[in-house]
Design a protein around this motif. Structure first.
Motif, PDB file in Angstrom:
ATOM      1  N   LYS A 123      -0.484  14.704  18.065  1.00 19.88           N
ATOM      2  CA  LYS A 123      -1.802  14.987  18.653  1.00 19.88           C
ATOM      3  C   LYS A 123      -2.173  13.857  19.609  1.00 19.88           C
ATOM      4  CE  LYS A 123      -3.926  13.620  14.255  1.00 19.88           C
ATOM      5  NZ  LYS A 123      -4.711  14.009  13.115  1.00 19.88           N
TER       6      LYS A 123
ATOM      7  N   GLY B 118      -3.080  19.067  14.218  1.00 20.55           N
ATOM      8  CA  GLY B 118      -3.210  18.594  12.840  1.00 20.55           C
ATOM      9  C   GLY B 118      -1.985  18.980  12.039  1.00 20.55           C
ATOM     10  N   SER B 119      -1.940  18.501  10.783  1.00 26.41           N
ATOM     11  CA  SER B 119      -0.774  18.732   9.907  1.00 26.41           C
ATOM     12  C   SER B 119       0.533  18.495  10.661  1.00 26.41           C
ATOM     13  CB  SER B 119      -0.797  20.156   9.344  1.00 26.41           C
ATOM     14  OG  SER B 119      -1.999  20.395   8.661  1.00 26.41           O
TER      15      SER B 119
ATOM     16  N   GLU C 101       2.865  16.514  10.207  1.00 26.08           N
ATOM     17  CA  GLU C 101       4.051  16.277   9.372  1.00 26.08           C
ATOM     18  C   GLU C 101       4.881  17.538   9.155  1.00 26.08           C
ATOM     19  OE1 GLU C 101       0.959  15.330   8.713  1.00 26.08           O
ATOM     20  OE2 GLU C 101       1.005  13.147   8.582  1.00 26.08           O
TER      21      GLU C 101
ATOM     22  N   ASP D 116       2.271   9.788  14.925  1.00 22.59           N
ATOM     23  CA  ASP D 116       1.005  10.068  14.250  1.00 22.59           C
ATOM     24  C   ASP D 116       0.459   8.812  13.581  1.00 22.59           C
ATOM     25  OD1 ASP D 116      -1.098  11.688  13.495  1.00 22.59           O
ATOM     26  OD2 ASP D 116      -0.087  12.575  11.760  1.00 22.59           O
ATOM     27  N   ILE D 117      -0.763   8.959  13.109  1.00 17.02           N
ATOM     28  CA  ILE D 117      -1.434   7.894  12.366  1.00 17.02           C
ATOM     29  C   ILE D 117      -0.858   7.806  10.951  1.00 17.02           C
ATOM     30  CG2 ILE D 117      -3.621   7.467  11.180  1.00 17.02           C
ATOM     31  CD1 ILE D 117      -3.865   6.774  14.020  1.00 17.02           C
ATOM     32  N   VAL D 118      -0.592   6.586  10.524  1.00 20.77           N
ATOM     33  CA  VAL D 118      -0.204   6.360   9.133  1.00 20.77           C
ATOM     34  C   VAL D 118      -1.207   5.370   8.557  1.00 20.77           C
ATOM     35  CG1 VAL D 118       1.582   5.526   7.562  1.00 20.77           C
ATOM     36  CG2 VAL D 118       2.227   6.716   9.670  1.00 20.77           C
ATOM     37  N   GLU D 119      -1.857   5.809   7.468  1.00 23.69           N
ATOM     38  CA  GLU D 119      -2.828   4.898   6.863  1.00 23.69           C
ATOM     39  C   GLU D 119      -2.254   4.386   5.541  1.00 23.69           C
ATOM     40  OE1 GLU D 119      -6.731   6.602   6.475  1.00 23.69           O
ATOM     41  OE2 GLU D 119      -7.563   4.755   5.647  1.00 23.69           O
ATOM     42  N   THR D 120      -2.261   5.219   4.522  1.00 32.91           N
ATOM     43  CA  THR D 120      -1.685   4.789   3.241  1.00 32.91           C
ATOM     44  C   THR D 120      -0.189   5.110   3.170  1.00 32.91           C
ATOM     45  OG1 THR D 120      -2.148   6.933   2.259  1.00 32.91           O
ATOM     46  CG2 THR D 120      -3.862   5.262   2.043  1.00 32.91           C
ATOM     47  N   GLY D 121       0.255   6.038   3.975  1.00 37.89           N
ATOM     48  CA  GLY D 121       1.665   6.457   3.934  1.00 37.89           C
ATOM     49  C   GLY D 121       1.899   7.628   2.985  1.00 37.89           C
ATOM     50  N   THR D 122       0.840   8.040   2.287  1.00 39.25           N
ATOM     51  CA  THR D 122       0.984   9.103   1.288  1.00 39.25           C
ATOM     52  C   THR D 122       1.439  10.429   1.901  1.00 39.25           C
ATOM     53  OG1 THR D 122      -0.856   8.069   0.158  1.00 39.25           O
ATOM     54  CG2 THR D 122      -0.206  10.230  -0.643  1.00 39.25           C
ATOM     55  N   THR D 123       0.839  10.796   3.034  1.00 37.99           N
ATOM     56  CA  THR D 123       1.194  12.092   3.633  1.00 37.99           C
ATOM     57  C   THR D 123       2.675  12.118   4.009  1.00 37.99           C
ATOM     58  OG1 THR D 123      -1.037  12.113   4.548  1.00 37.99           O
ATOM     59  CG2 THR D 123       0.445  13.841   5.304  1.00 37.99           C
TER      60      THR D 123
HETATM   61  C1  PRP Z   1      -4.223  11.898   9.373  1.00 37.33           C
HETATM   62  C2  PRP Z   1      -2.857  11.738  10.013  1.00 37.33           C
HETATM   63  C3  PRP Z   1      -1.924  11.881   8.847  1.00 37.33           C
HETATM   64  C4  PRP Z   1      -2.730  11.289   7.701  1.00 37.33           C
HETATM   65  C5  PRP Z   1      -2.261   9.887   7.420  1.00 37.33           C
HETATM   66  O1  PRP Z   1      -4.467  13.247   9.233  1.00 37.33           O
HETATM   67  O2  PRP Z   1      -2.644  12.693  11.018  1.00 37.33           O
HETATM   68  O3  PRP Z   1      -1.613  13.221   8.583  1.00 37.33           O
HETATM   69  O4  PRP Z   1      -4.101  11.248   8.110  1.00 37.33           O
HETATM   70  O5  PRP Z   1      -2.911   9.312   6.341  1.00 37.33           O
HETATM   71  P1  PRP Z   1      -2.115   8.684   5.104  1.00 37.33           P
HETATM   72  O6  PRP Z   1      -1.050   7.766   5.669  1.00 37.33           O
HETATM   73  O7  PRP Z   1      -3.162   7.905   4.338  1.00 37.33           O
HETATM   74  O8  PRP Z   1      -1.538   9.787   4.286  1.00 37.33           O
HETATM   75  P2  PRP Z   1      -5.912  13.837   8.975  1.00 37.33           P
HETATM   76  O9  PRP Z   1      -6.345  13.557   7.582  1.00 37.33           O
HETATM   77  O10 PRP Z   1      -6.830  13.327  10.038  1.00 37.33           O
HETATM   78  O11 PRP Z   1      -5.688  15.401   9.109  1.00 37.33           O
HETATM   79  P3  PRP Z   1      -4.918  16.293  10.170  1.00 37.33           P
HETATM   80  O12 PRP Z   1      -3.574  16.548   9.596  1.00 37.33           O
HETATM   81  O13 PRP Z   1      -5.738  17.513  10.266  1.00 37.33           O
HETATM   82  O14 PRP Z   1      -4.838  15.551  11.482  1.00 37.33           O
END
Ligand code: PRP
Length: 208
Positions: A115, A138-139, A141, A154-161
């Protein structure tokens, strides 16, 4: 009156809490309804609840005087605004990720789902690498799991997704955090009010 663009969602809630602590509360914001504009005439603030990826556009065009937005959105939109303060919240990284065990096929153009098409393109441009971008909202992954792309940016915050979808980080592109931004002409005409807010915010986050 200062118009404040707040990102809707968890980050916005956290940011609103900070703003209310430093004297810009607006109790009606917690009313359970679908309203998007909340105003407190007493302390002269009006909050606008905005989709996070649109915040910098509202501020750039002056529909909001100031706003709070992720650095990822600023990099992606390239909005012409003043970035006044790093709020040190919403910390994460923009990364390249791929399915565990993935190896690149050098004979084909790398297909990247994201995105963040601008961030992805300028990253691969800087490496002189040609890519094909699949723009999603979105989604992200899901894309490499289903063969829609080779990798994702994409954004990685905790890495859980990533972990729960059997993907892993391959390259880190840039660290991200939340920024306090201002419209350029609002900053010129409401310097005193915006600087007052800026100083209080800086103090509040230094105390944390
Ligand atoms: C964001 C990003 C990842 C996730 C990462 O999605 O696109 O899917 O957060 O976070 P994590 O590393 O803590 O798991 P978001 O929650 O914004 O939803 P989206 O998939 O609709 O973009």
């Amino acid at each position: 009156m200062i118009n404040i663009a707040l990102p809707k969602g968890r980050l916005g809630d956290q940011v609103y809490k900070l703003f209310s602590e430093i004297g810009y509360d607006c109790k009606s914001i917690y009313e359970d309804n679908r309203k998007l504009v909340f105003e407190n005439k007493e302390n002269e603030v009006r909050y606008l609840l905005i989709k996070p990826s649109d915040v910098s556009v509202y501020v750039e065009y002056g529909a909001a005087d100031i706003g709070v937005v992720g650095k990822d959105v600023l990099l992606e939109t390239g909005s012409d605004v003043y970035e006044l303060l790093d709020l040190n919240m919403g910390k994460c990284k923009v990364c390249v990720a791929a399915p565990n065990g993935y190896t690149e096929d050098e004979d084909n153009v790398l297909r990247v789902a994201t995105k963040y098409p601008h961030i992805a393109k300028s990253y691969y441009d800087s490496k002189n690498k040609e890519i094909e971008i699949v723009r999603l909202n979105g989604s992200i992954e899901l894309a490499p799991i289903l063969g829609l792309s080779d990798v994702i940016v994409d954004i990685v915050e905790t890495g859980t997704t990533l972990q729960e979808n059997n993907l892993s980080v391959r390259e880190e592109i840039i660290p991200i955090s939340t920024r306090f931004i201002a419209n350029k002409s609002s900053y010129k005409f409401k310097t005193k009010e915006i600087n007052e807010m800026l100083n209080k915010l800086a103090e509040a986050i230094a105390d944390d």
